[in-house]
Design a protein around this motif. Sequence first.
Motif: not given
Length: 210
Positions: A71-78, A84-105
């Motif tokens: 879904r992220v890929t579809d939204l940023i296709r332009t 690659t960016k869609a994969k990174n955005v989802v992966a960093l989001s999961r890492k923020l949830v798992a390791e940083h309490g959903s907060q940006v360090p």
Amino acid sequence: MPRADIAEVFARFQKACPEPKGELFYTNPFTLLVAVVLSAQATDAGVNKATPALFAAADTPEKMAALGVDRVTDLIRTIGLFRTKAKNVVALSRKLVAEHGSQVPRTREALQELPGVGRKTANVVLNIAFGQPTIAVDTHIFRISNRTGLAPGPTVEAVEAGLERVVPAEYRLHAHHWLILHGRYVCKARKPDCPACLIRDLCRYPAKTV
């Protein structure tokens, strides 16, 4: 460039634009982080066309992770390198949830551990989201630092270190914004608009345009 001239450069930038702002659209530190990740090798204007729909669907790490890569890929296709960016955005989001309490360090080291986040992205987020006096060196700042004589250096890292040494403390917070805007609209790569330049008398560029 002499230190007195460097101080004058930033005094003029401050007088002309006391509160410079980045041009990326964002609503909170998380959406800023995502926007900066998406802006790599892309224009801010191009990113801003895609992110309103993306952030309407997901403006928190939890929502972005739930959205998923397809879904992220579809939204940023332009945007360039969107897969690659869609994969990174989802992966960093999961890492923020798992390791940083959903907060940006709030540290460069923690930010750079996130997928798709390099030193420049980390510096932008620290500066804009958290008010830290970091200097994010992009192609504009690299060009201007070398062209004007502000902080010449052969690499992005060398220019960043040089600017950190010479930019007076009172101008450090906004320095990278002033330089980016100057490079984007006045000191352009192919043909700098020297007649319109606020600092043309201080600049060491030998091939000024007339």
